[in-house]
Motif scaffolding. Structure first.
Motif, short mmCIF file in Angstrom:
data_model
loop_
_atom_site.label_atom_id
_atom_site.label_comp_id
_atom_site.label_asym_id
_atom_site.label_seq_id
_atom_site.Cartn_x
_atom_site.Cartn_y
_atom_site.Cartn_z
N PHE A 1 -23.82 -26.80 -5.44
CA PHE A 1 -23.13 -27.06 -6.71
C PHE A 1 -21.73 -27.59 -6.46
CE2 PHE A 1 -20.17 -25.60 -9.99
CZ PHE A 1 -20.75 -26.13 -11.12
N TYR A 2 -20.99 -26.93 -5.56
CA TYR A 2 -19.62 -27.36 -5.30
C TYR A 2 -19.57 -28.68 -4.55
CZ TYR A 2 -17.25 -23.34 -7.20
OH TYR A 2 -16.75 -22.41 -8.06
N VAL A 3 -20.54 -28.92 -3.68
CA VAL A 3 -20.60 -30.23 -3.02
C VAL A 3 -20.86 -31.32 -4.06
CG1 VAL A 3 -21.97 -31.67 -1.47
CG2 VAL A 3 -21.28 -29.39 -0.75
N GLY A 4 -21.78 -31.04 -4.99
CA GLY A 4 -22.07 -32.01 -6.04
C GLY A 4 -20.86 -32.31 -6.91
N VAL A 5 -20.14 -31.27 -7.30
CA VAL A 5 -18.93 -31.47 -8.11
C VAL A 5 -17.90 -32.25 -7.32
CG1 VAL A 5 -16.99 -30.29 -9.20
CG2 VAL A 5 -19.30 -29.43 -9.54
N GLY A 6 -17.75 -31.91 -6.04
CA GLY A 6 -16.78 -32.63 -5.22
C GLY A 6 -17.13 -34.08 -5.03
N VAL A 7 -18.42 -34.37 -4.84
CA VAL A 7 -18.84 -35.77 -4.68
C VAL A 7 -18.56 -36.56 -5.95
CG1 VAL A 7 -20.87 -37.28 -4.44
CG2 VAL A 7 -20.58 -35.31 -2.93
N VAL B 1 -15.50 -23.23 -11.64
CA VAL B 1 -15.05 -24.50 -11.06
C VAL B 1 -13.77 -25.02 -11.71
CG1 VAL B 1 -16.46 -25.95 -12.59
CG2 VAL B 1 -15.81 -26.80 -10.33
N ALA B 2 -13.64 -24.86 -13.02
CA ALA B 2 -12.45 -25.39 -13.70
C ALA B 2 -11.20 -24.57 -13.38
CB ALA B 2 -12.67 -25.42 -15.20
N SER B 3 -11.39 -23.30 -13.00
CA SER B 3 -10.23 -22.44 -12.74
C SER B 3 -9.95 -22.26 -11.25
CB SER B 3 -10.45 -21.05 -13.37
OG SER B 3 -11.57 -20.41 -12.81
N MET B 4 -10.78 -22.86 -10.39
CA MET B 4 -10.57 -22.73 -8.95
C MET B 4 -9.57 -23.80 -8.51
SD MET B 4 -14.30 -21.66 -7.45
CE MET B 4 -13.72 -21.45 -5.78
N LEU B 5 -8.31 -23.53 -8.77
CA LEU B 5 -7.26 -24.49 -8.47
C LEU B 5 -7.21 -24.87 -6.99
CD1 LEU B 5 -4.41 -23.16 -10.77
CD2 LEU B 5 -6.16 -24.86 -11.26
N PRO B 6 -7.45 -23.95 -6.04
CA PRO B 6 -7.47 -24.38 -4.65
C PRO B 6 -8.52 -25.46 -4.37
CG PRO B 6 -7.26 -22.01 -4.77
CD PRO B 6 -7.54 -22.49 -6.16
N TYR B 7 -9.71 -25.31 -4.97
CA TYR B 7 -10.77 -26.30 -4.75
C TYR B 7 -10.37 -27.65 -5.32
CZ TYR B 7 -15.35 -28.53 -4.84
OH TYR B 7 -16.37 -29.42 -4.65
N LEU B 8 -9.86 -27.65 -6.54
CA LEU B 8 -9.43 -28.91 -7.15
C LEU B 8 -8.28 -29.52 -6.36
CD1 LEU B 8 -9.56 -27.85 -10.91
CD2 LEU B 8 -11.30 -29.05 -9.59
N GLY B 9 -7.37 -28.69 -5.86
CA GLY B 9 -6.30 -29.20 -5.03
C GLY B 9 -6.82 -29.78 -3.72
N ALA B 10 -7.84 -29.14 -3.15
CA ALA B 10 -8.43 -29.64 -1.91
C ALA B 10 -9.09 -31.00 -2.12
CB ALA B 10 -9.44 -28.64 -1.37
N VAL B 11 -9.80 -31.14 -3.23
CA VAL B 11 -10.43 -32.44 -3.53
C VAL B 11 -9.35 -33.50 -3.69
CG1 VAL B 11 -11.81 -33.72 -5.21
CG2 VAL B 11 -12.48 -31.41 -4.54
N GLY B 12 -8.22 -33.12 -4.30
CA GLY B 12 -7.12 -34.06 -4.44
C GLY B 12 -6.57 -34.49 -3.09
N LEU B 13 -6.46 -33.55 -2.14
CA LEU B 13 -5.99 -33.90 -0.80
C LEU B 13 -6.97 -34.83 -0.09
CD1 LEU B 13 -4.63 -30.49 0.58
CD2 LEU B 13 -3.31 -32.49 -0.08
N ILE B 14 -8.26 -34.57 -0.29
CA ILE B 14 -9.27 -35.42 0.35
C ILE B 14 -9.24 -36.82 -0.25
CG2 ILE B 14 -11.75 -35.73 0.73
CD1 ILE B 14 -12.03 -32.69 0.71
N VAL B 15 -9.08 -36.91 -1.57
CA VAL B 15 -9.01 -38.21 -2.23
C VAL B 15 -7.79 -38.99 -1.74
CG1 VAL B 15 -8.63 -39.36 -4.45
CG2 VAL B 15 -10.29 -37.51 -4.27
N ALA B 16 -6.67 -38.28 -1.55
CA ALA B 16 -5.43 -38.95 -1.15
C ALA B 16 -5.41 -39.33 0.33
CB ALA B 16 -4.24 -38.05 -1.46
#
Length: 237
Positions: A50-56, A144-159
């Motif tokens: 699920f988290y891999v799918g959201v991240g992709v 998923v919407a409240s897991m700020l570390p995960y969303l921040g990590a995806v932002g680092l990967i995107v950047a």
């Protein structure tokens, strides 16, 4: 991608590994007198996919979404709506607070909320696989919407200045680190048998105390941040 970024991602993943879905629910499953290894593995595998799918989706659509949605979000009407959403989330955080819930039940003359049968049906050794999968997906969708570390990590990967293949590999590694503590506990539980149950029970109780109001706090913090950002934009307009 630098070592500093990779180190930050590992740290964020370890924070995410202590969430309700990635650690607390697996611990509840491991505390069952009969541990069904298959159910724990299916739960973690479902949550990981699920988290891999959201991240992709975020990796593939982040730039395109920002190009389309960005101008729309920068209007006065959108900022007012954002401010209203922020205020609403702050109010909701007080509604969701466990102490507030207990107070409302006491005023109504109701006893404290007791554990329901869902734990044995959804997390016990006899839980059916569709139920296990459903619980994992529900936990992921709620968190998923409240897991700020995960969303921040995806932002680092995107950047990061890397190709799509590397980004996807790093995302997969991040999710694996998220699930690693629960997997280690599963191996230790199976190897240790019933001797480890008292220790796991203490760990579960500690996590329950620490995370009982975490959801309300996260909702409130997100609301404050949204509201402050909207006020700043409205003042600057």
């Amino acid at each position: 991608m630098t070592l500093a970024v990779l180190g930050a991602l590992v740290g964020l993943a370890l924070v995410d590994s202590t969430s309700f879905g990635t650690l607390v629910l697996p611990l509840m499953m491991l505390l069952s007198p009969r541990v069904r290894t298959r159910n724990v593995v299916v739960h973690l595998l479902t949550l990981g996919l699920f988290y891999v799918g959201v991240g992709v989706l975020l990796l593939l659509g982040a730039e395109a979404a920002l190009a389309v949605v960005g101008p729309l979000l920068d209007t006065r009407a959108a900022r007012i709506a954002q401010l209203g959403l922020g205020v609403g989330l702050v109010v909701l955080s007080f509604v969701l607070d466990p102490k507030a819930v207990a107070g409302r039940r006491a005023r109504r003359g109701l006893p404290p909320a007791a554990p329901s049968r869902w734990r044995s049906r959804a997390l016990g050794a006899d839980a059916r696989l569709p139920v296990v999968v459903g619980v994992a997906l529900a936990a992921g969708a709620v968190e998923v919407a409240s897991m700020l570390p995960y969303l921040g990590a995806v932002g680092l990967i995107v950047a990061s200045d890397t190709g799509l293949g590397t980004r996807l590999a790093v995302l997969g590694g991040y999710v694996l680190v998220m699930l690693l503590p629960a997997l280690v506990l599963l191996v230790v539980r199976v190897a240790g048998g019933q001797r480890l149950e008292p220790r796991l029970a203490r760990v579960e109780a500690w996590l329950a105390r620490r995370t009982s109001g975490a959801g309300a706090w996260v909702v409130g913090i997100i609301g404050v941040l949204l509201g402050l950002d909207a006020l700043s934009a409205l003042r600057a307009a």
